[in-house]
Design a protein around this motif. Structure first.
Motif, PDB file in Angstrom:
ATOM      1  N   CYS A   1       0.835  -1.195   0.000  1.00 21.24           N
ATOM      2  CA  CYS A   1       0.000   0.000   0.000  1.00 21.24           C
ATOM      3  C   CYS A   1       0.877   1.255   0.000  1.00 21.24           C
ATOM      4  O   CYS A   1       1.751   1.410   0.873  1.00 21.24           O
ATOM      5  CB  CYS A   1      -0.917   0.004   1.226  1.00 21.24           C
ATOM      6  SG  CYS A   1      -1.921   1.501   1.358  1.00 21.24           S
TER       7      CYS A   1
ATOM      8  N   VAL B   1      -0.052   4.185   0.775  1.00 18.13           N
ATOM      9  CA  VAL B   1      -0.504   5.113   1.804  1.00 18.13           C
ATOM     10  C   VAL B   1       0.114   4.766   3.156  1.00 18.13           C
ATOM     11  O   VAL B   1       0.790   5.577   3.778  1.00 18.13           O
ATOM     12  CB  VAL B   1      -2.045   5.152   1.889  1.00 18.13           C
ATOM     13  CG1 VAL B   1      -2.515   6.066   3.012  1.00 18.13           C
ATOM     14  CG2 VAL B   1      -2.633   5.588   0.550  1.00 18.13           C
ATOM     15  N   CYS B   2      -0.118   3.522   3.613  1.00 18.36           N
ATOM     16  CA  CYS B   2       0.390   3.137   4.938  1.00 18.36           C
ATOM     17  C   CYS B   2       1.739   2.429   4.871  1.00 18.36           C
ATOM     18  O   CYS B   2       2.418   2.299   5.885  1.00 18.36           O
ATOM     19  CB  CYS B   2      -0.624   2.255   5.670  1.00 18.36           C
ATOM     20  SG  CYS B   2      -0.852   0.610   4.951  1.00 18.36           S
ATOM     21  N   GLU B   3       2.117   1.968   3.690  1.00 13.92           N
ATOM     22  CA  GLU B   3       3.367   1.241   3.459  1.00 13.92           C
ATOM     23  C   GLU B   3       3.509   0.002   4.331  1.00 13.92           C
ATOM     24  O   GLU B   3       4.606  -0.498   4.546  1.00 13.92           O
ATOM     25  CB  GLU B   3       4.575   2.169   3.610  1.00 13.92           C
ATOM     26  CG  GLU B   3       4.579   3.290   2.590  1.00 13.92           C
ATOM     27  CD  GLU B   3       5.777   4.213   2.715  1.00 13.92           C
ATOM     28  OE1 GLU B   3       6.520   4.139   3.715  1.00 13.92           O
ATOM     29  OE2 GLU B   3       5.960   5.019   1.793  1.00 13.92           O
TER      30      GLU B   3
ATOM     31  N   GLY C   1       0.343  -2.387   4.676  1.00 11.22           N
ATOM     32  CA  GLY C   1      -0.632  -3.347   4.176  1.00 11.22           C
ATOM     33  C   GLY C   1      -0.357  -3.737   2.737  1.00 11.22           C
ATOM     34  O   GLY C   1       0.423  -3.102   2.032  1.00 11.22           O
TER      35      GLY C   1
ATOM     36  N   TYR D   1      -7.550  -2.267  -2.855  1.00  6.45           N
ATOM     37  CA  TYR D   1      -8.018  -1.985  -1.505  1.00  6.45           C
ATOM     38  C   TYR D   1      -6.982  -2.487  -0.508  1.00  6.45           C
ATOM     39  O   TYR D   1      -6.477  -3.599  -0.624  1.00  6.45           O
ATOM     40  CB  TYR D   1      -9.368  -2.674  -1.260  1.00  6.45           C
ATOM     41  CG  TYR D   1      -9.889  -2.466   0.141  1.00  6.45           C
ATOM     42  CD1 TYR D   1     -10.417  -1.245   0.524  1.00  6.45           C
ATOM     43  CD2 TYR D   1      -9.820  -3.492   1.079  1.00  6.45           C
ATOM     44  CE1 TYR D   1     -10.876  -1.043   1.815  1.00  6.45           C
ATOM     45  CE2 TYR D   1     -10.282  -3.299   2.369  1.00  6.45           C
ATOM     46  CZ  TYR D   1     -10.808  -2.072   2.737  1.00  6.45           C
ATOM     47  OH  TYR D   1     -11.259  -1.876   4.016  1.00  6.45           O
ATOM     48  N   CYS D   2      -6.662  -1.651   0.479  1.00  8.21           N
ATOM     49  CA  CYS D   2      -5.749  -2.032   1.549  1.00  8.21           C
ATOM     50  C   CYS D   2      -6.570  -2.341   2.801  1.00  8.21           C
ATOM     51  O   CYS D   2      -7.250  -1.454   3.330  1.00  8.21           O
ATOM     52  CB  CYS D   2      -4.753  -0.911   1.838  1.00  8.21           C
ATOM     53  SG  CYS D   2      -3.657  -1.266   3.253  1.00  8.21           S
ATOM     54  N   GLU D   3      -6.494  -3.566   3.284  1.00 12.97           N
ATOM     55  CA  GLU D   3      -7.240  -3.954   4.487  1.00 12.97           C
ATOM     56  C   GLU D   3      -6.639  -3.338   5.746  1.00 12.97           C
ATOM     57  O   GLU D   3      -7.300  -3.253   6.777  1.00 12.97           O
ATOM     58  CB  GLU D   3      -7.296  -5.470   4.596  1.00 12.97           C
ATOM     59  CG  GLU D   3      -8.134  -6.108   3.499  1.00 12.97           C
ATOM     60  CD  GLU D   3      -8.186  -7.627   3.590  1.00 12.97           C
ATOM     61  OE1 GLU D   3      -7.724  -8.204   4.595  1.00 12.97           O
ATOM     62  OE2 GLU D   3      -8.699  -8.221   2.629  1.00 12.97           O
ATOM     63  N   ASN D   4      -5.406  -2.878   5.647  1.00 12.56           N
ATOM     64  CA  ASN D   4      -4.735  -2.294   6.800  1.00 12.56           C
ATOM     65  C   ASN D   4      -5.220  -0.868   7.080  1.00 12.56           C
ATOM     66  O   ASN D   4      -5.520  -0.525   8.221  1.00 12.56           O
ATOM     67  CB  ASN D   4      -3.221  -2.314   6.594  1.00 12.56           C
ATOM     68  CG  ASN D   4      -2.446  -1.886   7.812  1.00 12.56           C
ATOM     69  OD1 ASN D   4      -2.620  -2.441   8.901  1.00 12.56           O
ATOM     70  ND2 ASN D   4      -1.597  -0.886   7.650  1.00 12.56           N
ATOM     71  N   CYS D   5      -5.309  -0.034   6.031  1.00 14.29           N
ATOM     72  CA  CYS D   5      -5.655   1.385   6.254  1.00 14.29           C
ATOM     73  C   CYS D   5      -6.895   1.839   5.479  1.00 14.29           C
ATOM     74  O   CYS D   5      -7.233   3.011   5.521  1.00 14.29           O
ATOM     75  CB  CYS D   5      -4.469   2.269   5.900  1.00 14.29           C
ATOM     76  SG  CYS D   5      -4.113   2.375   4.131  1.00 14.29           S
ATOM     77  N   ASP D   6      -7.545   0.936   4.781  1.00 14.73           N
ATOM     78  CA  ASP D   6      -8.749   1.233   3.987  1.00 14.73           C
ATOM     79  C   ASP D   6      -8.485   2.139   2.784  1.00 14.73           C
ATOM     80  O   ASP D   6      -9.431   2.687   2.205  1.00 14.73           O
ATOM     81  CB  ASP D   6      -9.869   1.849   4.838  1.00 14.73           C
ATOM     82  CG  ASP D   6     -10.423   0.876   5.861  1.00 14.73           C
ATOM     83  OD1 ASP D   6     -10.400  -0.345   5.595  1.00 14.73           O
ATOM     84  OD2 ASP D   6     -10.890   1.330   6.918  1.00 14.73           O
ATOM     85  N   ALA D   7      -7.231   2.302   2.392  1.00 10.46           N
ATOM     86  CA  ALA D   7      -6.926   3.090   1.187  1.00 10.46           C
ATOM     87  C   ALA D   7      -7.468   2.348  -0.030  1.00 10.46           C
ATOM     88  O   ALA D   7      -7.574   1.122  -0.029  1.00 10.46           O
ATOM     89  CB  ALA D   7      -5.420   3.300   1.065  1.00 10.46           C
TER      90      ALA D   7
END
Length: 152
Positions: free
Chosen positions: A7, A9-11, A13, A40-46
């Protein structure tokens, strides 16, 4: 085996492919486009959209606009061209639109004009009209050639 995308965004997920529907107003009509692609990133919802997905989505949206206007889609334009056994370049020369027009129409990068859509309809329904267009094209080439003056 494909390596999962990290991801941006969060790097932390990993991204998973997803599909979604979207709606928008186009020329006074509400258009719903189904099956658009994203991640879709399950970690940060990006929910970033990758380049290949943007191109796919762009074609789906262009086709939805065309359908709302009663025009041929990119795939239908390709089918017409292939049925007529013409290259994209040949279609551009005979029907107009510029050197890369048919490539752009078929990819959904550009929506054809009403006039081009009508011309495609005519050559699709009445393939013999291509002869007239080819004769027109040849006469235009002949007219545009410089005339030679006799030396005196």
């Amino acid at each position: 085996m494909t390596i999962p995308e990290i991801c941006p965004v969060c790097e932390a997920g990993t991204l998973a492919p997803t599909t979604f529907d979207d709606s928008f107003t186009y020329k006074g009509q509400t258009i719903v486009v189904r099956g658009l692609q994203g991640m879709y990133c399950e970690n940060c919802d990006a929910d970033p959209i990758m380049t290949s997905q943007i191109l796919f989505n762009q074609q789906k949206i262009a086709d939805a606009k065309r359908l709302a206007l009663g025009m041929f889609t990119g795939d239908q334009i390709r089918e017409i061209r292939e049925t007529l056994k013409m290259s994209q370049k040949d279609c551009s020369l005979l029907l107009g639109g510029g050197a890369n027009a048919f490539s752009k129409y078929e990819r959904g990068e550009v929506i054809q004009s009403d006039a081009m859509d009508a011309l495609l309809y005519i050559v699709h329904k009445f393939p013999f009209t291509l002869d007239a267009l080819q004769n027109r094209h040849l006469s235009l080439i002949h007219i545009s050639e410089p005339t030679r003056q006799a030396e005196i």
